[in-house]
Design a protein around this motif. Sequence first.
Motif, mmCIF file in Angstrom:
data_model
loop_
_atom_site.group_PDB
_atom_site.id
_atom_site.type_symbol
_atom_site.label_atom_id
_atom_site.label_comp_id
_atom_site.label_asym_id
_atom_site.label_seq_id
_atom_site.Cartn_x
_atom_site.Cartn_y
_atom_site.Cartn_z
ATOM 1 N N HIS A 131 0.817 -1.216 0.000
ATOM 2 C CA HIS A 131 0.000 0.000 0.000
ATOM 3 C C HIS A 131 0.848 1.262 0.000
ATOM 4 O O HIS A 131 0.344 2.356 0.246
ATOM 5 N N CYS B 241 -12.504 -0.815 1.158
ATOM 6 C CA CYS B 241 -11.590 -1.470 0.232
ATOM 7 C C CYS B 241 -12.189 -1.538 -1.171
ATOM 8 O O CYS B 241 -11.463 -1.704 -2.160
ATOM 9 N N SER C 214 3.287 -8.636 -0.531
ATOM 10 C CA SER C 214 2.675 -9.303 -1.682
ATOM 11 C C SER C 214 2.221 -10.712 -1.301
ATOM 12 O O SER C 214 2.946 -11.439 -0.622
ATOM 13 N N VAL C 215 1.035 -11.093 -1.763
ATOM 14 C CA VAL C 215 0.558 -12.445 -1.452
ATOM 15 C C VAL C 215 1.402 -13.502 -2.159
ATOM 16 O O VAL C 215 1.284 -14.691 -1.864
ATOM 17 N N CYS D 163 -10.871 0.275 -4.551
ATOM 18 C CA CYS D 163 -9.690 -0.185 -5.273
ATOM 19 C C CYS D 163 -9.653 -1.698 -5.511
ATOM 20 O O CYS D 163 -8.877 -2.171 -6.324
ATOM 21 N N HIS D 164 -10.438 -2.450 -4.788
ATOM 22 C CA HIS D 164 -10.381 -3.920 -4.948
ATOM 23 C C HIS D 164 -11.763 -4.507 -5.199
ATOM 24 O O HIS D 164 -12.229 -5.367 -4.444
ATOM 25 N N HIS E 206 -5.920 -9.104 6.411
ATOM 26 C CA HIS E 206 -4.914 -8.236 5.784
ATOM 27 C C HIS E 206 -4.684 -7.004 6.637
ATOM 28 O O HIS E 206 -5.626 -6.264 6.905
HETATM 29 C C1 HEC Z 1 -6.871 3.837 -2.660
HETATM 30 C C2 HEC Z 1 -6.837 2.510 -3.191
HETATM 31 C C3 HEC Z 1 -6.770 1.363 -2.235
HETATM 32 C C4 HEC Z 1 -7.588 1.094 -1.147
HETATM 33 C C5 HEC Z 1 -8.736 1.937 -0.611
HETATM 34 C C6 HEC Z 1 -7.190 -0.188 -0.660
HETATM 35 N N1 HEC Z 1 -6.152 -0.691 -1.413
HETATM 36 FE FE1 HEC Z 1 -5.270 -2.491 -1.207
HETATM 37 N N2 HEC Z 1 -3.985 -2.067 -2.720
HETATM 38 C C7 HEC Z 1 -3.993 -0.902 -3.442
HETATM 39 C C8 HEC Z 1 -2.894 -0.906 -4.387
HETATM 40 C C9 HEC Z 1 -2.561 0.175 -5.398
HETATM 41 C C10 HEC Z 1 -2.215 -2.140 -4.191
HETATM 42 C C11 HEC Z 1 -0.945 -2.587 -4.904
HETATM 43 C C12 HEC Z 1 -1.034 -3.850 -5.651
HETATM 44 C C13 HEC Z 1 -2.093 -3.937 -6.679
HETATM 45 O O1 HEC Z 1 -2.001 -3.262 -7.697
HETATM 46 O O2 HEC Z 1 -3.030 -4.721 -6.473
HETATM 47 C C14 HEC Z 1 -2.938 -2.823 -3.137
HETATM 48 C C15 HEC Z 1 -2.626 -4.094 -2.666
HETATM 49 C C16 HEC Z 1 -3.360 -4.806 -1.726
HETATM 50 C C17 HEC Z 1 -3.104 -6.176 -1.322
HETATM 51 C C18 HEC Z 1 -1.951 -7.055 -1.798
HETATM 52 C C19 HEC Z 1 -2.200 -7.531 -3.200
HETATM 53 C C20 HEC Z 1 -1.104 -8.426 -3.723
HETATM 54 O O3 HEC Z 1 -1.146 -8.623 -4.933
HETATM 55 O O4 HEC Z 1 -0.290 -8.924 -2.968
HETATM 56 C C21 HEC Z 1 -4.039 -6.507 -0.405
HETATM 57 C C22 HEC Z 1 -4.176 -7.841 0.316
HETATM 58 C C23 HEC Z 1 -4.874 -5.352 -0.211
HETATM 59 N N3 HEC Z 1 -4.441 -4.340 -1.040
HETATM 60 C C24 HEC Z 1 -5.913 -5.280 0.693
HETATM 61 C C25 HEC Z 1 -6.670 -4.134 0.935
HETATM 62 C C26 HEC Z 1 -7.698 -4.043 1.954
HETATM 63 C C27 HEC Z 1 -8.071 -5.166 2.895
HETATM 64 C C28 HEC Z 1 -8.227 -2.795 1.870
HETATM 65 C C29 HEC Z 1 -9.328 -2.181 2.714
HETATM 66 C C30 HEC Z 1 -9.065 -2.108 4.146
HETATM 67 C C31 HEC Z 1 -7.532 -2.102 0.811
HETATM 68 N N4 HEC Z 1 -6.585 -2.951 0.279
HETATM 69 C C32 HEC Z 1 -7.794 -0.817 0.412
HETATM 70 C C33 HEC Z 1 -4.884 0.129 -3.329
HETATM 71 C C34 HEC Z 1 -5.869 0.236 -2.372
#
Ligand code: HEC
Length: 441
Positions: free
Chosen positions: A75, A113, A154-155, A116-117, A147
């Motif tokens: 992140h 979350c 990275s997973v 973005c996911h 998480h």
């Molecule tokens: C503002 C955007 C944003 C938000 C909100 C966000 N993430 Fe992410 N997250 C990302 C980005 C950018 C990555 C980098 C890797 C990718 O491109 O997937 C990432 C990666 C991850 C990964 C690792 C993925 C991997 O490939 O190893 C996890 C697990 C994850 N996020 C969980 C969460 C969770 C749980 C939440 C909510 C609490 C959350 N994220 C909220 C942007 C966000």
Amino acid sequence: MRWFKNTTMMSGLLCLMLFFAGAAQAADAEEAELGSEDKACQSCHDSDDIKAKVTQAGESISMRISTQAFLASMHNETSCTDCHEDADGKDHGKVPVPMKSKRDYRLSFQDSCTTCHKKDVAEFKDSVHAILLSEGSDKAPTCSDCHNSHTLRSVKLVEPIANVPCATCHEDIFKAYSGDVHGLERVAKGKSAPLCADCHKSHAIQAASLGDGIRDSCLNCHKDTAVQHEVWLPNSKLHFQSVECQVCHAPNAQRRVNLRMVDSAGGKQLMEKKGVPQFERLATAADGTSRGFDEKEMKNFLKAFNLENPDNKAILSGRLELRSGLEAHQLSTKEEALKDCAVCHQAGAVPFSSVVLTMAGPDGRSLRQGVEKEVLTSATSLGSLRGFYAIGSTRIKLLDYLLVLVILGVLCVPIAHMSVNRMFKARRDKLQAERQQASTK
Ligand code: HEC
Ligand code: HEC
Ligand code: HEC
Ligand code: HEC
Ligand code: HEC
Ligand code: HEC
Ligand code: HEC
Ligand code: HEC
Ligand code: HEC
């Protein structure tokens, strides 16, 4: 020659390009730095002075966020305020804001979350965990239970198995798993052997007894399984439908017959609708003795159920399973697996002496009703069971005799295999025809 020169030049160029790309990336990692807004947050949140916050439930939560760990996390390109919009107010950090409990706070992020996911949130939506959450469970996991947004790596990285998020809540299962054939292989060799999510999925986790998803994940890795078993186990595919893998591969576990209620038309497991409890009500009404269904009670139950559900009438689909889900995580090596046909194919076989009737509950987990073992061989259930193996029934008499021969070693394995297949081909075809006839009625 010219061709050679050109390709060397090309590849030289390519190498150079790759080198620069690599260097640029390395520089990125080194230079990963907080934006100025985030630096402001960290001036307090990564300082020795920041105190833990005490919730109204009395828990103490550290407010310290490690800058180093955050920058090393996946992140690191998101900003604190992407997730904490409300934290840059003037009063923030000066006027304490009450927090009910850690759990309550964690739950408040469950939707954040999504921005973005989307994919992961969508997969999670119908899982057993999500259903439990929507019913107000205070134990089912939220995204943040598995998480940590501030430190997540990275997973793809191979972590020690004890770091698997599932271990926190399913401790006994984790312990069993760590000592079984997969757990040991995973520790010895890293990633090839399955961890929890390889059999159960990571987000779309379903109740373990629902459908055939887990078996299919076994077959996905062990691709030659049917062929390898067919060598000694006649009609291995039918066995795989009626005997769960772990029934033979957890050799010391206790077994039982599960009569699953399935749709008479499509064969799909019937699932109770949320808010419309039917199974327990009808089962309690039918079970006069409270000692489990006898033949008559089972018949009455099915009749009452089908009266209330004319559109998806229930029939039963039998399957041998383990009595304890925990023991499904004590798989051992192939040398120890159950190979003795007599354990199942003889009168009074132990696995057939314990029987349950189940229907999938609203969250997929089984609703259960005890059944007397005699029901397996009764006329009623034979009708609704559509030919599941039942000891002593006519269909199986022949098989039992044959198996006695097999067990006595009169037939050597390949011959037994061939003749069993041949002898049963005719019966199978007949049965198939009967089933088709029954389902078109
Ligand atoms: C503002 C955007 C944003 C938000 C909100 C966000 N993430 Fe992410 N997250 C990302 C980005 C950018 C990555 C980098 C890797 C990718 O491109 O997937 C990432 C990666 C991850 C990964 C690792 C993925 C991997 O490939 O190893 C996890 C697990 C994850 N996020 C969980 C969460 C969770 C749980 C939440 C909510 C609490 C959350 N994220 C909220 C942007 C966000
Ligand atoms: C991708 C989303 C995301 C980002 C980026 C993020 N946080 Fe969080 N933060 C969360 C979530 C989710 C929680 C709740 C975690 C929990 O309950 O364990 C949380 C909790 C907190 C807490 C409460 C203590 C705790 O650990 O529960 C603090 C303080 C905090 N964050 C500060 C920050 C700061 C400072 C940054 C930037 C350096 C930041 N966060 C970046 C998602 C994020
Ligand atoms: C002046 C120091 C200071 C700064 C700057 C600061 N925080 Fe805080 N923060 C605190 C303190 C102190 C608490 C605990 C407040 C409490 O007990 O209610 C806190 C609590 C939090 C929490 C926990 C939830 C809550 O509201 O209690 C989050 C999340 C958080 N801060 C994020 C941030 C983010 C993001 C920034 C930057 C935009 C930031 N903070 C800037 C001092 C600060
Ligand atoms: C029960 C634990 C658990 C919960 C709850 C959970 N995850 Fe995951 N998540 C995992 C595991 C385990 C993996 C790694 C899967 C793998 O190794 O293939 C993962 C992988 C990811 C990834 C990266 C790889 C991918 O498949 O995209 C993201 C992003 C992610 N989770 C986000 C989320 C979000 C958002 C939520 C909440 C809706 C969530 N997770 C809820 C366990 C969980
Ligand atoms: C090799 C595949 C496999 C792996 C790896 C695996 N499981 Fe399972 N799990 C199963 C099977 C098979 C069942 C039983 C299915 C049934 O009831 O029909 C099961 C059942 C369960 C159940 C339900 C238990 C019950 O009482 O009914 C839970 C919870 C569970 N597993 C969690 C986990 C966790 C946590 C891990 C990792 C530590 C894990 N599993 C690893 C295959 C696996
Ligand atoms: C925060 C706690 C928590 C975490 C983390 C967690 N679970 Fe669960 N899980 C539960 C609870 C609570 C239930 C419902 C009660 C039960 O069956 O144990 C449940 C149920 C299940 C079930 C259905 C059980 C059944 O009877 O069929 C499976 C399968 C499962 N979890 C697998 C996993 C896997 C795999 C992971 C990791 C990827 C995981 N869980 C992580 C709390 C958790
Ligand atoms: C009726 C009992 C039984 C059932 C059901 C069963 N197995 Fe087996 N399995 C065995 C036995 C016994 C062996 C060892 C055979 C031998 O001696 O070579 C074995 C061997 C294996 C091996 C090792 C293969 C090799 O030859 O290297 C794997 C992997 C395996 N089984 C997976 C599965 C899976 C996956 C399922 C479910 C789809 C399953 N088994 C169902 C009894 C069974
Ligand atoms: C992610 C892939 C994967 C999944 C899913 C998986 N396995 Fe395995 N399994 C392995 C690996 C790798 C080994 C160790 C190497 C080997 O012997 O093949 C192994 C070993 C075994 C062995 C021991 C074989 C021997 O030679 O002694 C058995 C039995 C087995 N698995 C059964 C199962 C069953 C049953 C399931 C489903 C409940 C399952 N596996 C799911 C990868 C997997
Ligand atoms: C763990 C218990 C178990 C073991 C061990 C087992 N079986 Fe079976 N077998 C079953 C069940 C259950 C069925 C019924 C499948 C059905 O009708 O749905 C079955 C069915 C059969 C059938 C009938 C197939 C058909 O076409 O109708 C044959 C033949 C058979 N088994 C032979 C064997 C032989 C030979 C062995 C030993 C090498 C063996 N089985 C080991 C449980 C077992």
